[in-house]
Design a protein around this motif. Sequence first.
Motif, PDB file in Angstrom:
ATOM      1  N   LYS A   7       0.848  -1.197   0.000  1.00 24.09           N
ATOM      2  CA  LYS A   7       0.000   0.000   0.000  1.00 24.09           C
ATOM      3  C   LYS A   7       0.886   1.250   0.000  1.00 24.09           C
ATOM      4  O   LYS A   7       0.603   2.222  -0.701  1.00 24.09           O
ATOM      5  N   ALA A   8       1.968   1.202   0.754  1.00 22.36           N
ATOM      6  CA  ALA A   8       2.893   2.343   0.801  1.00 22.36           C
ATOM      7  C   ALA A   8       3.585   2.540  -0.547  1.00 22.36           C
ATOM      8  O   ALA A   8       3.793   3.681  -0.981  1.00 22.36           O
ATOM      9  N   ILE A   9       3.941   1.446  -1.220  1.00 18.13           N
ATOM     10  CA  ILE A   9       4.535   1.559  -2.557  1.00 18.13           C
ATOM     11  C   ILE A   9       3.541   2.237  -3.490  1.00 18.13           C
ATOM     12  O   ILE A   9       3.884   3.157  -4.240  1.00 18.13           O
ATOM     13  N   HIS A  10       2.301   1.777  -3.450  1.00 23.58           N
ATOM     14  CA  HIS A  10       1.235   2.382  -4.261  1.00 23.58           C
ATOM     15  C   HIS A  10       1.124   3.876  -3.978  1.00 23.58           C
ATOM     16  O   HIS A  10       1.103   4.700  -4.893  1.00 23.58           O
ATOM     17  N   ASP A  11       1.049   4.226  -2.701  1.00 23.23           N
ATOM     18  CA  ASP A  11       0.861   5.624  -2.323  1.00 23.23           C
ATOM     19  C   ASP A  11       2.053   6.486  -2.729  1.00 23.23           C
ATOM     20  O   ASP A  11       1.882   7.627  -3.166  1.00 23.23           O
ATOM     21  N   MET A  12       3.267   5.955  -2.607  1.00 19.37           N
ATOM     22  CA  MET A  12       4.461   6.699  -3.004  1.00 19.37           C
ATOM     23  C   MET A  12       4.454   6.958  -4.511  1.00 19.37           C
ATOM     24  O   MET A  12       4.686   8.084  -4.960  1.00 19.37           O
ATOM     25  N   VAL A  13       4.184   5.919  -5.296  1.00 20.45           N
ATOM     26  CA  VAL A  13       4.171   6.070  -6.750  1.00 20.45           C
ATOM     27  C   VAL A  13       3.087   7.055  -7.172  1.00 20.45           C
ATOM     28  O   VAL A  13       3.336   7.954  -7.985  1.00 20.45           O
ATOM     29  N   CYS A  14       1.895   6.918  -6.622  1.00 18.36           N
ATOM     30  CA  CYS A  14       0.798   7.818  -7.000  1.00 18.36           C
ATOM     31  C   CYS A  14       1.096   9.266  -6.606  1.00 18.36           C
ATOM     32  O   CYS A  14       0.800  10.187  -7.376  1.00 18.36           O
ATOM     33  N   ALA A  15       1.689   9.458  -5.438  1.00 20.13           N
ATOM     34  CA  ALA A  15       1.995  10.821  -4.988  1.00 20.13           C
ATOM     35  C   ALA A  15       3.062  11.474  -5.863  1.00 20.13           C
ATOM     36  O   ALA A  15       2.992  12.673  -6.137  1.00 20.13           O
ATOM     37  N   ARG A  16       4.027  10.698  -6.315  1.00 19.49           N
ATOM     38  CA  ARG A  16       5.154  11.274  -7.055  1.00 19.49           C
ATOM     39  C   ARG A  16       4.985  11.225  -8.572  1.00 19.49           C
ATOM     40  O   ARG A  16       5.536  12.069  -9.277  1.00 19.49           O
ATOM     41  N   PHE A  17       4.240  10.228  -9.065  1.00 20.85           N
ATOM     42  CA  PHE A  17       4.172  10.027 -10.520  1.00 20.85           C
ATOM     43  C   PHE A  17       2.757   9.923 -11.070  1.00 20.85           C
ATOM     44  O   PHE A  17       2.575   9.880 -12.281  1.00 20.85           O
ATOM     45  N   GLY A  18       1.769   9.805 -10.198  1.00 22.54           N
ATOM     46  CA  GLY A  18       0.385   9.751 -10.635  1.00 22.54           C
ATOM     47  C   GLY A  18      -0.177   8.347 -10.744  1.00 22.54           C
ATOM     48  O   GLY A  18       0.550   7.359 -10.840  1.00 22.54           O
ATOM     49  N   GLU A  19      -1.503   8.303 -10.755  1.00 22.42           N
ATOM     50  CA  GLU A  19      -2.235   7.027 -10.800  1.00 22.42           C
ATOM     51  C   GLU A  19      -1.982   6.269 -12.104  1.00 22.42           C
ATOM     52  O   GLU A  19      -1.905   5.041 -12.108  1.00 22.42           O
ATOM     53  N   GLU A  20      -1.849   6.975 -13.220  1.00 22.70           N
ATOM     54  CA  GLU A  20      -1.588   6.300 -14.501  1.00 22.70           C
ATOM     55  C   GLU A  20      -0.281   5.528 -14.471  1.00 22.70           C
ATOM     56  O   GLU A  20      -0.192   4.412 -14.992  1.00 22.70           O
ATOM     57  N   THR A  21       0.739   6.120 -13.863  1.00 24.51           N
ATOM     58  CA  THR A  21       2.028   5.434 -13.750  1.00 24.51           C
ATOM     59  C   THR A  21       1.885   4.203 -12.877  1.00 24.51           C
ATOM     60  O   THR A  21       2.431   3.136 -13.190  1.00 24.51           O
ATOM     61  N   TRP A  22       1.134   4.318 -11.780  1.00 23.16           N
ATOM     62  CA  TRP A  22       0.898   3.157 -10.929  1.00 23.16           C
ATOM     63  C   TRP A  22       0.209   2.051 -11.725  1.00 23.16           C
ATOM     64  O   TRP A  22       0.591   0.887 -11.626  1.00 23.16           O
ATOM     65  N   ASN A  23      -0.803   2.405 -12.504  1.00 17.33           N
ATOM     66  CA  ASN A  23      -1.514   1.394 -13.289  1.00 17.33           C
ATOM     67  C   ASN A  23      -0.579   0.693 -14.262  1.00 17.33           C
ATOM     68  O   ASN A  23      -0.683  -0.520 -14.475  1.00 17.33           O
ATOM     69  N   GLU A  24       0.335   1.444 -14.861  1.00 12.31           N
ATOM     70  CA  GLU A  24       1.318   0.837 -15.774  1.00 12.31           C
ATOM     71  C   GLU A  24       2.250  -0.109 -15.014  1.00 12.31           C
ATOM     72  O   GLU A  24       2.537  -1.214 -15.488  1.00 12.31           O
ATOM     73  N   VAL A  31       0.154  -7.653 -11.366  1.00 15.95           N
ATOM     74  CA  VAL A  31      -0.506  -7.634 -10.065  1.00 15.95           C
ATOM     75  C   VAL A  31      -1.923  -7.123 -10.293  1.00 15.95           C
ATOM     76  O   VAL A  31      -2.111  -5.989 -10.721  1.00 15.95           O
ATOM     77  N   GLU A  32      -2.896  -7.960 -10.016  1.00 14.58           N
ATOM     78  CA  GLU A  32      -4.286  -7.621 -10.293  1.00 14.58           C
ATOM     79  C   GLU A  32      -5.047  -7.202  -9.037  1.00 14.58           C
ATOM     80  O   GLU A  32      -6.261  -7.130  -9.051  1.00 14.58           O
ATOM     81  N   ILE A  33      -4.344  -6.901  -7.984  1.00 16.31           N
ATOM     82  CA  ILE A  33      -4.974  -6.487  -6.730  1.00 16.31           C
ATOM     83  C   ILE A  33      -5.192  -4.981  -6.778  1.00 16.31           C
ATOM     84  O   ILE A  33      -4.249  -4.220  -6.978  1.00 16.31           O
ATOM     85  N   ASP A  34      -6.427  -4.556  -6.628  1.00 12.14           N
ATOM     86  CA  ASP A  34      -6.740  -3.129  -6.682  1.00 12.14           C
ATOM     87  C   ASP A  34      -6.449  -2.416  -5.369  1.00 12.14           C
ATOM     88  O   ASP A  34      -6.026  -1.271  -5.361  1.00 12.14           O
ATOM     89  N   THR A  35      -6.711  -3.095  -4.262  1.00 10.72           N
ATOM     90  CA  THR A  35      -6.511  -2.497  -2.946  1.00 10.72           C
ATOM     91  C   THR A  35      -5.782  -3.483  -2.049  1.00 10.72           C
ATOM     92  O   THR A  35      -6.236  -4.615  -1.864  1.00 10.72           O
TER      93      THR A  35
END
Length: 183
Positions: A7-24, A31-35
């Motif tokens: 979850k922290a990896i997700h939050d770090m990537v989204c905060a610094r690079f955006g949700e689109e980058t996280w999705n990529e 990894v097909e886990i949404d949450t």
Amino acid sequence: MYGLVNKAIHDMVCARFGEETWNEIQGKAEVEIDTFISMESYPDDLTHRLVKAASQVLNLPASAIMQAFGEFWVQYTSEEGYGELMAMSGDTLPEFLQNLDDLHTRVGVSFPKLQPPSFACEELEEQTLHLHYHSHRDGLAPMVVGLVKGLGTHLNTDVEVTQTQSKSDGADHDEFTIQYNPN
């Protein structure tokens, strides 16, 4: 590893690079886990796949990502409900590092499947520490560098971290020399 890490990896990537980058990154890692559920245990391989995919997508070495994550982790956990535990671990960098195993023991009450690393810290001379890091997990030494830097920020202390022994080079554990200067 527990979901809190992912979850922290997700939050770090989204905060610094955006949700689109996280999705990529998530797609590349397959990894097909949404949450991620903070208190749920996930295979270590899932975390490693996320880091490898982030390295490819962001065009950064995995070690740079792990170091950035280590720095992020300190602030993240203090804001995600672990600030009091951190406060009990020490007011200075040497005190905090010497209490890391005790901190992990306290965290283990909430995370019964926790398999934490072990740390031993000794003062070599004034404002110079030697940190021994033992873990059954490979490849996390760059995260330790980031954690120490993040702790420096958290404790208002300038730090320089140099890895002096590496498990990846055949040693039985990683070692670091830390020079610090409280502000």
